[in-house]
Design a protein around this motif. Structure first.
Motif, PDB file in Angstrom:
ATOM      1  N   GLY A 341       0.814  -1.216   0.000  1.00  0.00           N
ATOM      2  CA  GLY A 341       0.000   0.000   0.000  1.00  0.00           C
ATOM      3  C   GLY A 341       0.841   1.257   0.000  1.00  0.00           C
ATOM      4  N   CYS A 342       1.923   1.261   0.782  1.00  0.00           N
ATOM      5  CA  CYS A 342       2.808   2.435   0.834  1.00  0.00           C
ATOM      6  C   CYS A 342       3.462   2.692  -0.515  1.00  0.00           C
ATOM      7  N   SER A 345       1.027   4.067  -3.097  1.00  0.00           N
ATOM      8  CA  SER A 345       0.598   5.443  -2.844  1.00  0.00           C
ATOM      9  C   SER A 345       1.765   6.424  -2.767  1.00  0.00           C
ATOM     10  N   ARG A 347       4.139   6.503  -0.539  1.00  0.00           N
ATOM     11  CA  ARG A 347       4.533   6.821   0.838  1.00  0.00           C
ATOM     12  C   ARG A 347       5.801   6.062   1.214  1.00  0.00           C
ATOM     13  N   GLU A 377      -4.861  -1.279   4.527  1.00  0.00           N
ATOM     14  CA  GLU A 377      -4.973  -0.159   3.586  1.00  0.00           C
ATOM     15  C   GLU A 377      -5.507   1.088   4.285  1.00  0.00           C
ATOM     16  N   ARG A 378      -6.384   0.883   5.254  1.00  0.00           N
ATOM     17  CA  ARG A 378      -6.895   2.009   6.039  1.00  0.00           C
ATOM     18  C   ARG A 378      -5.773   2.656   6.856  1.00  0.00           C
ATOM     19  N   ILE A 381      -3.711   4.816   4.505  1.00  0.00           N
ATOM     20  CA  ILE A 381      -4.393   6.084   4.234  1.00  0.00           C
ATOM     21  C   ILE A 381      -4.259   7.033   5.421  1.00  0.00           C
TER      22      ILE A 381
END
Length: 466
Positions: A341-342, A345, A347, A377-378, A381
């Motif tokens: 996820g990072c 995105s 990050r 994933e939350r 975010i």
């Protein structure tokens, strides 16, 4: 300056006093410094030592700084350079920047100007290093996603499913039926069987059987000819022929309407299909892998699923265990989803704390791996780790710490003395206690007992507890 202790600077200047002053200042800031008074000595250092930044004077013996910069860019393009020049050398400075110099300092310069320049280069090098790490991480994640062993986990449960996958892959024409709760990764298992089999060069065609309207079943699965029905504006191959030479994955196969199941059975047995509007059958060489979260044998007994189709699909059966049965894999999965996820995105990846991973490992995860992925994933975010209070607010309170409640219920059943050790009596007592603890909510009672709702329903009927 951040990470300055890991950076090495070469100072190339024939003014010994100035070079010494620069060297002393940079060493006080944590840099490793090498001094050179001529280009030949500078290249000796570069070839023998690791150098990240080169500070180059324009006026040098042997040849000028521009010539040195050209040679440096040709030999060591990863070394960033700062040009030092006196008044009246702006044309040389412009040429140096055109050749790839990162920055320049006009003599005489102050320690503040030196600090600012070296800081700019350091930050750039740090950003480059982070970028390389991210690219490498992406490559590693991609390798893990598409490798020949993409199932994440080191638990005994995962080792067993890998062995079963390898065994199923050895027989590329045999149908496979995968059992498991929603979100456990049944499609991932099917893809792995396909990838390890001799059909790997063919297509893997997944289809959600529950999403196909019954009136479109034949057209979707077997294809149709142009004009076969009102909306048939063009010829369609159908899913079986789209998977020819490969694997057709039937997700939620238990949702296929009973009256349509004989047509699927014939296609499986004959490896031939008849497209709608065609007067002959055509070959379809596919391996079929089905998946279900239902108890299909129970559905067979209830008359909702054909026995012959069940046995045709279940030549090889695999069971994908729920996440609660392999809690030791939760930290690995959470870390993988977080890094994924990072990177997606943009990050920076920071390791998840042991405390957070331990807390996640106590959760029941009724939605299994899919629920864990959505939860992580939350966190991505959010941009930081949630507090325990925040995390518990995200989780379903009915299932937070559910493993502890299950242990408590089970331990009471074992610890309390009973004159009757009949297995059915003990099972009935466990169900009654689970229902009492769940305040009559059967789905909760099923989870406390570690069985599916359908399995609980059968036991309630068996013991006349409806």
């Amino acid at each position: 300056m951040k990470h300055s202790e890991s950076l090495s600077v070469l100072v190339l200047d024939d003014e010994a006093r100035l070079a010494d002053e620069i060297g002393e200042y940079l060493e006080s800031r944590g840099f490793t410094v090498h001094l050179a008074d001529r280009p030949s000595r500078a290249f000796q250092i570069i070839h023998a030592q690791t150098v990240h930044i080169a500070m180059i004077d324009i006026k040098l013996p042997e040849y000028d700084g521009l010539t040195f910069l050209r040679k440096l860019r040709a030999e060591k393009s990863d070394i960033e350079s700062i040009i030092m020049s006196g008044h009246g050398d702006m044309e040389s400075v412009i040429e140096a920047l055109r050749l790839g110099a990162f920055d320049y300092l006009r003599k005489p310069f102050s320690s503040m100007e030196l600090e600012a320049s070296i800081s700019r280069v350091s930050r750039f090098l740090e950003a480059q290093q982070n970028y390389r790490r991210s690219v490498q991480k992406c490559i590693e994640l991609q390798d893990r996603l598409y490798s020949r062993d993409e199932l994440i986990g080191t638990s005994t449960v995962m080792q067993k499913i890998r062995e079963e996958i390898a065994r199923a892959a050895q027989f590329p024409d045999v149908a496979v039926l995968i059992h498991g709760e929603s979100g456990t990764g049944k499609e991932l298992v099917a893809r792995q069987i396909h990838r390890l089999s001799s059909r790997a060069s063919g297509d893997f065609v997944p289809v959600n059987c529950a999403a196909i309207p019954r009136e479109m079943f034949e057209s979707e699965f077997f294809g149709h000819e142009k004009g076969a029905f009102t909306d048939a504006q063009a010829k369609r191959k159908g899913l079986f022929r789209a998977a020819d030479g490969g694997t057709l994955f039937l997700d939620e196969v238990g949702e296929i309407p009973l009256e349509l199941q004989p047509k699927l059975l014939r296609a499986l047995e004959e490896k031939r299909v008849r497209p709608v509007g065609m007067d002959r059958e055509v070959p379809a060489d596919v391996r079929v892998i089905g998946a279900t979260n239902r108890d299909l044998l129970y559905e067979v007994r209830q008359g909702r699923f054909r026995k012959d189709l069940y046995y045709r699909l279940a030549v090889v059966e695999l069971s994908v265990q729920p996440l609660r049965e392999r809690r030791e894999d939760i930290p690995l999965l959470a870390t993988f989803f977080y890094e994924q996820g990072c990177l997606r995105s943009g990050r920076q990846v920071h390791p998840l704390s042991e405390e957070l991973l331990a807390l996640l490992s106590t959760y029941y995860f009724p939605g299994n791996v899919r629920e864990l992925k959505n939860l992580v994933e939350r966190i991505v975010i959010l941009g930081r780790e949630p507090t325990e209070k925040e995390l518990l607010a995200w989780l379903d309170p009915e299932h937070a710490g559910c493993s502890d409640r299950m242990i408590s219920v089970q331990s009471r059943i074992v610890d309390e003395p009973s004159e009757d050790l009949n297995l059915e009596t003990l099972e009935r007592m466990a169900i009654l206690r689970a229902l009492e603890k769940a305040q009559g909510v059967q789905s909760t009672a099923a989870r406390l007992l570690g069985i599916t709702r359908q399995a609980l329903d059968r036991r309630l009927k068996k013991y006349h507890l409806e």
